[in-house]
Design an enzyme around this catalytic site. Structure first.
Site, PDB file in Angstrom:
ATOM      1  CG  LEU A  38      -1.442   1.322   1.548  1.00  0.00           C
ATOM      2  CD1 LEU A  38      -2.994   0.682   1.931  1.00  0.00           C
ATOM      3  CD2 LEU A  38      -0.973   2.149   2.420  1.00  0.00           C
ATOM      4  CG  ASP A  41      -0.076  11.083   3.489  1.00  0.00           C
ATOM      5  OD1 ASP A  41      -1.211  10.332   3.324  1.00  0.00           O
ATOM      6  OD2 ASP A  41       0.095  11.242   4.753  1.00  0.00           O
ATOM      7  CD  GLN A  57       3.435   7.791   6.093  1.00  0.00           C
ATOM      8  OE1 GLN A  57       3.384   7.102   6.611  1.00  0.00           O
ATOM      9  NE2 GLN A  57       4.650   8.125   5.781  1.00  0.00           N
ATOM     10  CB  SER A 101       3.432  12.192   6.448  1.00  0.00           C
ATOM     11  OG  SER A 101       2.370  11.557   5.566  1.00  0.00           O
ATOM     12  NE  ARG A 159      -1.703  11.944  11.253  1.00  0.00           N
ATOM     13  CZ  ARG A 159      -3.430  11.280  12.541  1.00  0.00           C
ATOM     14  NH1 ARG A 159      -2.602  11.059  13.851  1.00  0.00           N
ATOM     15  NH2 ARG A 159      -4.208  11.900  12.495  1.00  0.00           N
ATOM     16  CG  ASP A 160       0.816  14.424   8.657  1.00  0.00           C
ATOM     17  OD1 ASP A 160       0.962  13.349   9.290  1.00  0.00           O
ATOM     18  OD2 ASP A 160      -0.817  14.229   8.678  1.00  0.00           O
TER      19      ASP A 160
HETATM   20  C1  FRU Z   1      -2.928  11.355   5.370  1.00  0.00           C
HETATM   21  C2  FRU Z   1      -2.001  10.109   7.404  1.00  0.00           C
HETATM   22  C3  FRU Z   1      -1.089  11.079   7.629  1.00  0.00           C
HETATM   23  C4  FRU Z   1      -0.200  10.263   8.579  1.00  0.00           C
HETATM   24  C5  FRU Z   1       0.172   8.968   7.014  1.00  0.00           C
HETATM   25  C6  FRU Z   1      -0.128   7.604   8.579  1.00  0.00           C
HETATM   26  O1  FRU Z   1      -3.452  10.291   5.032  1.00  0.00           O
HETATM   27  O2  FRU Z   1      -3.317   9.263   7.424  1.00  0.00           O
HETATM   28  O3  FRU Z   1      -1.504  11.735   8.873  1.00  0.00           O
HETATM   29  O4  FRU Z   1       1.044  10.786   8.759  1.00  0.00           O
HETATM   30  O5  FRU Z   1      -1.326   9.518   6.412  1.00  0.00           O
HETATM   31  O6  FRU Z   1       0.632   6.950   7.299  1.00  0.00           O
END
Ligand code: FRU
Length: 469
Positions: A38, A41, A57, A101, A159-160
């Site tokens: 899979l 992001d 990801q 991410s 996050r992110d």
């Molecule tokens: C968005 C998300 C982000 C996270 C990542 C995990 O699609 O949920 O917030 O960092 O995917 O895979």
């Protein structure tokens, strides 16, 4: 799980899965997709020392949202990509439930990643660390560990990080959920990427006149085009409207003025970034010649993703094409990046009644249509685009119930610029005023048929196939 235990399994999954994925008729010919497992992001999109780097990801071990690593590709031209060593694996206490991410920066000649270390506990709670990693001479990344702990007043959903340079400082926007379960975007500043000073919330649910705007904002990105500053974000839990924000989770932009001195972002209402069935978690970067590029995930979490037929071939999801952003009258425009034109084969033209146009092979196709509507585009009897006086309606059947689902774009349409790649369609509207990105899974090689008595002007090109090396 330590890297020494995960790596053999990843290698085995790739050896077994890649032949199945690459021979799947739904596998893209020129978009980026996982060789197995899979993808979600895009991460760490950057032009560094003359090469583009794009991380992603990636769960190599299956098509579930687990074991998130950072996969890594690089390219000099945004067309020919090559695989790079896996950049990050969830093998430390501070990122053991996933290297989530984040972004990449050029720190004085060192390619540096800023990502979220996600940690889930047995009682169902979680925490998150914002972490650094730096590239070494072997092209791999050495983790430097956490530089930001969970801020007070927020849940474990923080996050992110998206980091950029302004003046002599680094700035970061961070997606967050506050302790009242409201989605927010936090701003932080640092002189050295190691020590970060919080500057507060710059946007979110209940802020700047937005009202109730969701329980979590993921994947923020802040940048200025001309006079306007844009915040891109993925607010989770905003209300579905009759014809907007119909996906399980939305990707949106806000436009306004950002003041670095006061850390204030005065902005207008939400706009949908992409009105198609699949689009989420986009990220932008700057090119060496100053263009702002965007790439997104052509997928959405929590929708029907786990019913996509490619899972039977051990892979799931793909990226969008790379897009170039512009601003006009405070609005965000998206167009396919100019580099993609090098994929074009011979140009063909048609002018006349839509129904009289030849049936087009739509496996890898670029098509520019001008007209005023009254036309339906039939993509392999699986996806239909109705172009009428008030706008567009995209229709396909639910993968779960078989019912028809619709997505809309409202406004007079004079031009459609369509990119097809095996199981995806990206429809750019009126030179970038709107985009609709969607996957679809035709039972046979995709063909596109135009239906209607209205006149249409078409230019189209077959597109070349590109292997990731
Ligand atoms: C968005 C998300 C982000 C996270 C990542 C995990 O699609 O949920 O917030 O960092 O995917 O895979």
């Amino acid at each position: 799980m330590g890297s020494t235990t995960l790596l053999p399994q990843i290698l085995n999954a790739v050896m077994r899965g890649q032949p199945k994925a690459l021979s799947d008729p739904h596998y893209p010919g020129w978009h980026l997709a996982p060789v197995t497992g899979l993808l979600n992001d895009p991460n760490g999109f950057i032009n560094f020392a003359g090469r583009y780097h794009l991380f992603y990801q990636w769960n190599a071990l299956g098509c579930e949202h687990k074991f998130k690593c950072w996969g890594h590709w690089s390219s000099t031209d945004l067309l020919h990509w090559q695989h790079e060593p896996i950049a990050l694996m969830p093998d430390e206490a501070f990122d053991r439930s996933g290297c989530y991410s984040g972004s990449a920066v050029d720190d004085n000649g060192v390619l540096t990643l800023i990502y979220t270390g996600n940690v889930k506990f047995d009682d169902g709670s979680r925490t998150a660390w914002q972490c650094l990693a730096v590239q070494n001479e072997a092209g791999c990344f050495d983790k430097l560990g956490p530089v930001i702990a969970l801020p007070e007043g927020y849940t474990g959903h923080v996050r992110d990080p998206k980091v950029w340079r302004h003046g002599d400082q680094w700035y970061m926007v961070l997606g967050a959920q506050d302790s009242h379960k409201q989605g927010k975007v936090l701003l932080l500043r640092s002189a050295d990427l190691r020590h970060w000073h919080p500057l507060g919330e710059i946007a979110g649910s209940g802020l700047n006149g937005l009202g109730d705007a969701g329980y979590m904002w993921e994947c923020p990105d802040l940048f200025t085009l001309g006079e306007t500053t844009f915040l891109i974000c993925c607010p989770q839990g905003i209300a579905h409207e009759e014809q907007r924000f119909l996906n399980a989770h939305a990707s949106a932009w806000l436009a306004g003025n950002f003041n670095y001195d006061t850390a204030d972002f005065a902005h207008g209402p939400f706009h949908e970034l992409d009105a198609g069935f699949e689009f989420y978690a986009p990220q932008t970067t700057l090119t060496a010649d100053g263009r702002r590029l965007l790439i997104g995930w052509m997928g959405v979490p929590d929708g029907e993703e786990m019913y996509q037929p490619t899972i039977a071939q051990s892979w799931l999801h793909q990226m969008t094409c790379v897009r170039e952003l512009d601003a006009r009258d405070g609005r965000l425009l998206q167009r396919p990046v100019a580099e993609l034109q090098a994929l074009r084969g011979d140009e063909h033209r048609y002018y006349g009644r839509a129904s009289g146009a030849p049936v087009l092979a739509a496996q890898r196709l670029e098509l520019v249509l001008t007209g005023s509507g009254g036309i339906t585009l039939n993509f392999a009897e699986t996806l239909y685009l109705d172009w009428h006086g008030e706008g567009l309606r995209l229709a396909r059947r639910s993968l779960v119930s078989g019912e028809w689902h619709y997505r809309y774009w409202r406004g007079a349409v004079t031009e459609l610029h369509i990119l097809c790649d095996h199981s995806s369609v990206e429809i750019f509207i009126n030179e970038g005023e709107g985009v609709m990105s969607s996957r679809y899974f035709p039972a046979h090689h995709a063909q596109l048929t135009l239906i209607g008595d209205e006149e249409v002007n078409a230019r189209y090109w077959p597109l070349r196939h590109l292997m990731v090396e």
